[in-house]
Design an enzyme around this catalytic site. Structure first.
Site, PDB file in Angstrom:
ATOM      1  N   GLY A  12       0.828  -1.208   0.000  1.00  0.00           N
ATOM      2  CA  GLY A  12       0.000   0.000   0.000  1.00  0.00           C
ATOM      3  C   GLY A  12       0.858   1.252   0.000  1.00  0.00           C
ATOM      4  N   ASP A  13       0.234   2.386  -0.292  1.00  0.00           N
ATOM      5  CA  ASP A  13       0.915   3.694  -0.297  1.00  0.00           C
ATOM      6  C   ASP A  13       2.086   3.747  -1.278  1.00  0.00           C
ATOM      7  OD1 ASP A  13      -0.836   4.485   1.721  1.00  0.00           O
ATOM      8  OD2 ASP A  13       0.510   3.761   3.289  1.00  0.00           O
ATOM      9  N   GLY A  15       2.088   5.143  -4.057  1.00  0.00           N
ATOM     10  CA  GLY A  15       2.022   6.341  -4.905  1.00  0.00           C
ATOM     11  C   GLY A  15       0.981   6.147  -6.009  1.00  0.00           C
ATOM     12  N   LYS A  16       0.000   5.280  -5.722  1.00  0.00           N
ATOM     13  CA  LYS A  16      -1.052   4.985  -6.712  1.00  0.00           C
ATOM     14  C   LYS A  16      -1.801   6.252  -7.109  1.00  0.00           C
ATOM     15  CE  LYS A  16      -2.938   2.068  -3.857  1.00  0.00           C
ATOM     16  NZ  LYS A  16      -1.921   2.091  -2.784  1.00  0.00           N
ATOM     17  N   LYS A  18      -0.908   9.374  -7.243  1.00  0.00           N
ATOM     18  CA  LYS A  18      -0.161  10.202  -8.194  1.00  0.00           C
ATOM     19  C   LYS A  18      -0.185   9.588  -9.593  1.00  0.00           C
ATOM     20  CE  LYS A  18       3.943  11.435 -10.244  1.00  0.00           C
ATOM     21  NZ  LYS A  18       5.236  12.049 -10.357  1.00  0.00           N
ATOM     22  N   GLY A  40      -5.822   6.138   1.407  1.00  0.00           N
ATOM     23  CA  GLY A  40      -5.494   7.562   1.377  1.00  0.00           C
ATOM     24  C   GLY A  40      -4.596   7.765   0.170  1.00  0.00           C
ATOM     25  N   HIS A  41      -5.134   8.377  -0.879  1.00  0.00           N
ATOM     26  CA  HIS A  41      -4.387   8.553  -2.128  1.00  0.00           C
ATOM     27  C   HIS A  41      -4.069  10.032  -2.309  1.00  0.00           C
ATOM     28  CE1 HIS A  41      -6.227   4.552  -3.768  1.00  0.00           C
ATOM     29  NE2 HIS A  41      -5.536   4.394  -2.666  1.00  0.00           N
ATOM     30  N   THR A  42      -2.769  10.336  -2.321  1.00  0.00           N
ATOM     31  CA  THR A  42      -2.338  11.736  -2.365  1.00  0.00           C
ATOM     32  C   THR A  42      -2.053  12.179  -3.800  1.00  0.00           C
ATOM     33  OG1 THR A  42      -1.180  11.187  -0.333  1.00  0.00           O
ATOM     34  CG2 THR A  42      -0.739  13.369  -1.270  1.00  0.00           C
ATOM     35  N   THR A 129      -6.690   0.608  10.274  1.00  0.00           N
ATOM     36  CA  THR A 129      -6.919   2.054  10.228  1.00  0.00           C
ATOM     37  C   THR A 129      -8.100   2.454  11.119  1.00  0.00           C
ATOM     38  OG1 THR A 129      -8.404   1.823   8.349  1.00  0.00           O
ATOM     39  CG2 THR A 129      -6.075   2.187   7.837  1.00  0.00           C
ATOM     40  N   GLN A 223      -5.016   0.043  -1.396  1.00  0.00           N
ATOM     41  CA  GLN A 223      -4.109  -0.827  -0.630  1.00  0.00           C
ATOM     42  C   GLN A 223      -3.072  -1.438  -1.583  1.00  0.00           C
ATOM     43  OE1 GLN A 223      -7.815  -1.415   0.194  1.00  0.00           O
ATOM     44  NE2 GLN A 223      -7.372   0.405   1.358  1.00  0.00           N
ATOM     45  N   THR A 299      -4.031   7.940   8.457  1.00  0.00           N
ATOM     46  CA  THR A 299      -3.957   7.952   9.925  1.00  0.00           C
ATOM     47  C   THR A 299      -2.802   8.799  10.461  1.00  0.00           C
ATOM     48  OG1 THR A 299      -2.627   5.943   9.868  1.00  0.00           O
ATOM     49  CG2 THR A 299      -5.002   5.647  10.142  1.00  0.00           C
ATOM     50  N   ASP A 331      13.397   9.527  -6.055  1.00  0.00           N
ATOM     51  CA  ASP A 331      14.158  10.609  -5.401  1.00  0.00           C
ATOM     52  C   ASP A 331      14.440  10.323  -3.923  1.00  0.00           C
ATOM     53  OD1 ASP A 331      11.252  10.931  -5.463  1.00  0.00           O
ATOM     54  OD2 ASP A 331      11.596  12.692  -4.202  1.00  0.00           O
ATOM     55  N   SER A 411       8.942   7.868 -11.301  1.00  0.00           N
ATOM     56  CA  SER A 411       8.453   9.100 -10.687  1.00  0.00           C
ATOM     57  C   SER A 411       9.496   9.615  -9.710  1.00  0.00           C
ATOM     58  CB  SER A 411       7.126   8.796  -9.974  1.00  0.00           C
ATOM     59  OG  SER A 411       6.771   9.842  -9.116  1.00  0.00           O
TER      60      SER A 411
HETATM   61  P1  GDP Z   1      -1.195   5.722  -2.421  1.00  0.00           P
HETATM   62  O1  GDP Z   1      -2.011   5.317  -1.251  1.00  0.00           O
HETATM   63  O2  GDP Z   1      -0.596   4.570  -3.137  1.00  0.00           O
HETATM   64  O3  GDP Z   1      -1.922   6.655  -3.358  1.00  0.00           O
HETATM   65  O4  GDP Z   1       0.055   6.546  -1.843  1.00  0.00           O
HETATM   66  P2  GDP Z   1       0.012   7.682  -0.696  1.00  0.00           P
HETATM   67  O5  GDP Z   1      -0.553   8.905  -1.288  1.00  0.00           O
HETATM   68  O6  GDP Z   1      -0.615   7.154   0.542  1.00  0.00           O
HETATM   69  O7  GDP Z   1       1.548   7.812  -0.371  1.00  0.00           O
HETATM   70  C1  GDP Z   1       2.480   8.087  -1.358  1.00  0.00           C
HETATM   71  C2  GDP Z   1       3.204   9.379  -0.984  1.00  0.00           C
HETATM   72  O8  GDP Z   1       4.290   9.548  -1.843  1.00  0.00           O
HETATM   73  C3  GDP Z   1       2.358  10.624  -1.138  1.00  0.00           C
HETATM   74  O9  GDP Z   1       2.733  11.543  -0.177  1.00  0.00           O
HETATM   75  C4  GDP Z   1       2.720  11.114  -2.536  1.00  0.00           C
HETATM   76  O10 GDP Z   1       2.532  12.514  -2.703  1.00  0.00           O
HETATM   77  C5  GDP Z   1       4.163  10.766  -2.556  1.00  0.00           C
HETATM   78  N1  GDP Z   1       4.755  10.506  -3.860  1.00  0.00           N
HETATM   79  C6  GDP Z   1       4.289   9.768  -4.898  1.00  0.00           C
HETATM   80  N2  GDP Z   1       5.228   9.632  -5.845  1.00  0.00           N
HETATM   81  C7  GDP Z   1       6.312  10.292  -5.400  1.00  0.00           C
HETATM   82  C8  GDP Z   1       7.642  10.494  -5.895  1.00  0.00           C
HETATM   83  O11 GDP Z   1       8.002  10.005  -6.948  1.00  0.00           O
HETATM   84  N3  GDP Z   1       8.497  11.223  -5.110  1.00  0.00           N
HETATM   85  C9  GDP Z   1       8.120  11.775  -3.929  1.00  0.00           C
HETATM   86  N4  GDP Z   1       8.999  12.497  -3.268  1.00  0.00           N
HETATM   87  N5  GDP Z   1       6.898  11.584  -3.423  1.00  0.00           N
HETATM   88  C10 GDP Z   1       6.022  10.851  -4.145  1.00  0.00           C
HETATM   89  P1  IMO Z   2      -3.811   2.929   0.287  1.00  0.00           P
HETATM   90  O1  IMO Z   2      -4.941   2.718  -0.700  1.00  0.00           O
HETATM   91  C1  IMO Z   2      -1.398   1.246   3.461  1.00  0.00           C
HETATM   92  C2  IMO Z   2      -3.371  -1.472   6.244  1.00  0.00           C
HETATM   93  C3  IMO Z   2      -3.526  -1.027   7.688  1.00  0.00           C
HETATM   94  C4  IMO Z   2      -3.412  -2.372   8.374  1.00  0.00           C
HETATM   95  C5  IMO Z   2      -4.155  -3.310   7.423  1.00  0.00           C
HETATM   96  C6  IMO Z   2      -5.606  -3.539   7.783  1.00  0.00           C
HETATM   97  O2  IMO Z   2      -3.643   4.318   0.728  1.00  0.00           O
HETATM   98  O3  IMO Z   2      -2.566   2.283  -0.210  1.00  0.00           O
HETATM   99  P2  IMO Z   2      -7.790  -2.041   7.599  1.00  0.00           P
HETATM  100  O4  IMO Z   2      -8.135  -0.730   8.199  1.00  0.00           O
HETATM  101  O5  IMO Z   2      -7.872  -2.081   6.115  1.00  0.00           O
HETATM  102  O6  IMO Z   2      -8.565  -3.173   8.211  1.00  0.00           O
HETATM  103  O7  IMO Z   2      -6.261  -2.296   8.011  1.00  0.00           O
HETATM  104  O8  IMO Z   2      -4.086  -2.687   6.149  1.00  0.00           O
HETATM  105  N1  IMO Z   2      -3.936  -0.542   5.237  1.00  0.00           N
HETATM  106  C7  IMO Z   2      -3.188   0.230   4.438  1.00  0.00           C
HETATM  107  N2  IMO Z   2      -1.852   0.411   4.409  1.00  0.00           N
HETATM  108  N3  IMO Z   2      -2.190   1.851   2.566  1.00  0.00           N
HETATM  109  C8  IMO Z   2      -3.524   1.654   2.561  1.00  0.00           C
HETATM  110  O9  IMO Z   2      -4.324   2.137   1.600  1.00  0.00           O
HETATM  111  C9  IMO Z   2      -4.091   0.839   3.565  1.00  0.00           C
HETATM  112  N4  IMO Z   2      -5.347   0.462   3.874  1.00  0.00           N
HETATM  113  C10 IMO Z   2      -5.235  -0.396   4.891  1.00  0.00           C
HETATM  114  O10 IMO Z   2      -2.513  -0.146   8.075  1.00  0.00           O
HETATM  115  O11 IMO Z   2      -2.075  -2.789   8.409  1.00  0.00           O
HETATM  116 MG    MG Z   3      -2.126   5.703   0.780  1.00  0.00          MG
END
Ligand code: GDP
Ligand code: IMO
Ligand code: MG
Length: 422
Positions: A12-13, A15-16, A18, A40-42, A129, A223, A299, A331, A411
């Site tokens: 998860g997280d 950078g989906k 973006k 949480g998608h930023t 979460t 995720q 969170t 980076d 990226s």
């Molecule tokens: P997602 O849940 O997969 O959409 O990812 P999140 O948004 O939770 O976390 C990814 C973080 O990395 C966010 O703060 C983005 O703004 C940041 N991000 C994405 N791609 C890049 C990158 O290439 N470089 C940097 N510095 N930040 C990035």
């Molecule tokens: P995005 O879409 C990262 C993790 C939680 C925990 C486990 C179960 O932003 O990538 P839950 O609340 O779903 O029952 O928690 O999954 N988790 C994530 N970790 N990115 C997420 O979403 C997540 N959504 C849930 O931290 O370990």
């Molecule tokens: Mg996220």
């Protein structure tokens, strides 16, 4: 761009958000198919930061249709807040967003139970979460859940909610938690139902009709692969299918209408919540946290960080059928002298080149590392592949090859412009 499924290839997280924003330029429709507001998608547009939880990230591009599919679990109060927040930022939601009537609902008792079960688990907690995601999908599988169609039918909904609150209050009492007031929940959900009614439709029919008209769809995964209920590090997972198959069941678009799968992965690994992360490394965590990075978008928790794990991403490429890779946060490694990549594990004196499915074995895996020389140059201003430092290119090519998919995007920053197409 054809119908594209975008998945997270790690924990998860990745950078989906973006990458979805970048790819949306060529799509007509963006669909969320699983998960809930645990996501949480930023997305950065200029200096402005948007964090999307339930609404597809495609909403930030004008004239795109966004769909919350049947496979998503929706906290309607939270969705109304998100819609209002977007309206305040002058993002067009009305007429752009469509919500499936058969998507299940998340209620306060789900959130409360999520929290209580975590307390009871003590040191074995999942680190959820606390958005009520597990209990809501639990009700769905148990065939006792309520859906958007119920919410927008006030007469039916009142009786259904009364019965659910009565039953769940007994459970909450057994946990020693405070029972919920039917009146308060009903009032909040009735209001949310009124606000959401105009968005609700049969999204399966809508998507198929759009496809007949030539529309191209981008499926926004939430995720990541190792949080998948079937293919992840169970029980330290979420409660939905985060892998590519979830895009089909969560939208009603069959597998033979899908054209490609894009996997998003970071140039290193992160995980938020409990469960094994074999390549976890405190130094890289300190480095990234020191740069103000890798704090959860939902969170705010500090994410655990480690080296890139190619054994894991190879598994992700296999179960998702990843055709193309987008590697983000390149980076983040700009200042690292020697970069490590896990290419195998050692467990109980044995060498493994795959991810063991037994969590106790996986938790004991020690990575076997390959080392790469760092490029030690800022990459955030680079816009073309040919201008990337040779060592960065070699690293990215190597991790793509180890993963077993074609690198198409690198990226080097959170902004749209900081995207290199290969
Ligand atoms: P997602 O849940 O997969 O959409 O990812 P999140 O948004 O939770 O976390 C990814 C973080 O990395 C966010 O703060 C983005 O703004 C940041 N991000 C994405 N791609 C890049 C990158 O290439 N470089 C940097 N510095 N930040 C990035
Ligand atoms: P995005 O879409 C990262 C993790 C939680 C925990 C486990 C179960 O932003 O990538 P839950 O609340 O779903 O029952 O928690 O999954 N988790 C994530 N970790 N990115 C997420 O979403 C997540 N959504 C849930 O931290 O370990
Ligand atoms: Mg996220």
């Amino acid at each position: 761009m054809a119908n594209t499924i975008l998945v997270g290839a790690q924990w998860g997280d990745e950078g989906k958000g973006k990458i979805i924003d970048v790819l949306t330029e060529e799509a007509d429709i963006v669909v969320r198919t699983q998960g809930g507001n645990n996501a949480g998608h930023t997305v950065f547009i200029g200096e402005k930061k948007y964090v999307l939880h339930l609404v597809p990230s495609g909403i930030l591009r004008p004239n795109k249709t966004c769909v919350i599919g049947n496979g998503v679990v929706i906290d309607p109060v939270s969705l109304v807040e998100e819609i209002e927040g977007l309206r305040k930022l002058k993002v067009r939601v009305d007429g752009s967003l469509f919500v499936s009537g058969t998507a299940h609902l998340v209620f306060p008792y789900h959130r409360e139970l999520d929290g209580q079960r975590e307390i009871l688990k003590g040191k074995h907690k999942i680190g959820t979460t606390k958005r009520g995601i597990g209990p809501a999908y639990g009700d769905k599988a148990d065939r006792t859940g309520l859906r958007m169609l119920d919410l927008i039918n006030p007469e039916r909904f009142e009786g259904q909610l009364k019965a659910k609150i009565r039953e769940n209050n007994e459970v909450l009492k057994a946990f020693g938690a405070k029972p919920l007031s039917f009146k308060a929940v009903h009032e909040a959900y009735r209001k949310a139902g009124e606000q959401l009614k105009p968005f609700v439709c049969n999204t399966v029919l809508k998507l198929h009709e759009a496809m007949r008209g030539g529309a191209e769809i981008l499926f926004e995964g939430a995720q990541g692969t190792f949080l998948d209920i079937d293919h992840g590090t169970y029980p330290f997972v979420t409660s939905s299918n985060t892998t590519s198959g979830g895009a089909c069941t969560g939208s009603g678009i069959p597998p033979n209408r899908m054209d490609r799968v894009v996997g998003v992965m970071k140039a290193y690994s992160t995980r938020v919540g409990e469960g094994p992360l074999p390549t976890e490394n405190p130094e890289i965590a300190d480095l990234l946290h020191g740069m103000g990075r890798e704090f959860g978008a939902t969170t705010g928790r500090a994410r655990r960080c480690g080296w890139f794990d190619a054994v894991a991403t190879r598994h992700a490429a296999m179960v998702n059928g990843i055709d193309e890779l987008a590697i983000t946060n390149v980076d983040g490694l700009d200042t690292v002298d020697v970069i490590k990549v896990a290419i195998g594990y050692r467990a109980g004196g044995e060498r493994l080149d795959y991810m063991p499915s037994d969590i106790e074995v996986f938790a004991k895996c020690e990575p076997i590392y390959a080392e790469f020389e760092g490029w030690k140059t800022p990459t955030d201003k680079i816009r073309e592949w040919k201008k990337m430092p040779a060592k960065a290119k070699a690293y990215l090519k190597a991790i793509s090859e180890l993963t077993g998919a074609k690198l198409t995007i690198a990226s080097t920053g959170p902004a749209r412009e900081q995207t290199i197409f290969l």
